[in-house]
Design an enzyme around this catalytic site. Structure first.
Site, PDB file in Angstrom:
ATOM      1  N   CYS A 100       0.857  -1.180   0.000  1.00 27.71           N
ATOM      2  CA  CYS A 100       0.000   0.000   0.000  1.00 27.71           C
ATOM      3  C   CYS A 100       0.892   1.228   0.000  1.00 27.71           C
ATOM      4  O   CYS A 100       1.870   1.289   0.755  1.00 27.71           O
ATOM      5  CB  CYS A 100      -0.905  -0.006   1.231  1.00 27.71           C
ATOM      6  SG  CYS A 100      -2.011   1.410   1.327  1.00 27.71           S
ATOM      7  N   HIS A 142      -9.196  -3.903  -1.847  1.00 29.92           N
ATOM      8  CA  HIS A 142      -8.197  -3.083  -1.152  1.00 29.92           C
ATOM      9  C   HIS A 142      -8.597  -1.606  -1.179  1.00 29.92           C
ATOM     10  O   HIS A 142      -8.586  -0.929  -0.140  1.00 29.92           O
ATOM     11  CB  HIS A 142      -6.829  -3.289  -1.811  1.00 29.92           C
ATOM     12  CG  HIS A 142      -5.726  -2.479  -1.223  1.00 29.92           C
ATOM     13  ND1 HIS A 142      -4.735  -3.040  -0.448  1.00 29.92           N
ATOM     14  CD2 HIS A 142      -5.434  -1.154  -1.295  1.00 29.92           C
ATOM     15  CE1 HIS A 142      -3.892  -2.086  -0.070  1.00 29.92           C
ATOM     16  NE2 HIS A 142      -4.293  -0.935  -0.581  1.00 29.92           N
ATOM     17  N   GLU A 143      -8.950  -1.107  -2.359  1.00 31.32           N
ATOM     18  CA  GLU A 143      -9.290   0.320  -2.483  1.00 31.32           C
ATOM     19  C   GLU A 143     -10.616   0.655  -1.810  1.00 31.32           C
ATOM     20  O   GLU A 143     -10.752   1.725  -1.209  1.00 31.32           O
ATOM     21  CB  GLU A 143      -9.299   0.745  -3.957  1.00 31.32           C
ATOM     22  CG  GLU A 143      -7.969   0.582  -4.673  1.00 31.32           C
ATOM     23  CD  GLU A 143      -6.801   1.310  -4.015  1.00 31.32           C
ATOM     24  OE1 GLU A 143      -7.001   2.350  -3.356  1.00 31.32           O
ATOM     25  OE2 GLU A 143      -5.656   0.831  -4.159  1.00 31.32           O
ATOM     26  N   HIS A 146     -10.038   1.343   1.734  1.00 29.95           N
ATOM     27  CA  HIS A 146      -9.553   2.701   2.008  1.00 29.95           C
ATOM     28  C   HIS A 146     -10.710   3.666   2.248  1.00 29.95           C
ATOM     29  O   HIS A 146     -10.588   4.612   3.035  1.00 29.95           O
ATOM     30  CB  HIS A 146      -8.714   3.230   0.845  1.00 29.95           C
ATOM     31  CG  HIS A 146      -7.271   2.871   0.915  1.00 29.95           C
ATOM     32  ND1 HIS A 146      -6.447   3.247   1.948  1.00 29.95           N
ATOM     33  CD2 HIS A 146      -6.492   2.172   0.054  1.00 29.95           C
ATOM     34  CE1 HIS A 146      -5.225   2.803   1.729  1.00 29.95           C
ATOM     35  NE2 HIS A 146      -5.223   2.128   0.589  1.00 29.95           N
TER      36      HIS A 146
END
Length: 167
Positions: A100, A142-143, A146
């Protein structure tokens, strides 16, 4: 375009839930998207979420052709996702090492669903729905994390897999 530092782990913006986008089609949104792609490309990311640039909005971009940080990855088309939602996760999971840009030079094995069904909006406000698998599914998970204040170490089941990397 001015290059800025990526927001690093520990900053409160990365621990907060980002705000939904409502200004579809606006100059401001289009500039944010350009800004995200510019930084993703410069820092060799596979994806980049708005909070990583200090913008608490539910926007991320992703896509790679060749990438120094993920040399074995298959190409993934450049994509923008706004107000994304993952609506289905496959029970089939796989562990793969993730990094990341907000946690420089750190990687760890993260279990992620192999296939997901997701919904999001285009910059113009059109709803899209996709079923994706493999590396693209991993990037989206993953995004999306965020945007809800989660960094990949929180998803790890074996903290012993954390390691330093050169990129």
């Amino acid at each position: 375009m001015t290059l800025v530092d990526i927001v690093k782990a520990g900053d409160p913006i990365l621990q907060a839930v980002a705000k939904p986008v409502t200004n579809f089609g606006s100059e401001a949104l289009n500039e944010l998207i350009k800004y995200l792609f510019f930084h993703m490309d410069h820092y060799q990311g596979a994806g980049m979420a708005a909070p990583q640039l200090g913008e608490p909005q539910q926007v991320f971009v992703y896509g790679i052709t060749q990438n120094l940080r993920y040399p074995e990855a298959t190409p993934v088309p450049r994509t923008v996702m706004i107000n994304p939602e993952i609506v289905e996760f496959s029970e089939d999971k796989n562990d793969s090492y993730e990094g990341c840009l907000s946690l420089p030079r750190i990687r760890g094995a993260v279990p992620r669903s192999s296939t997901i069904k997701c919904r999001a909006y285009t910059p113009e406000g059109e709803l899209i729905e996709r079923i994706v698998s493999g590396f693209e599914a991993r990037i989206i998970q993953h995004e999306t994390d965020h945007l809800i204040g989660i960094l990949f170490p929180s998803r790890m089941t074996d903290m012993g897999s954390l390691m330093c990397s050169i990129n």
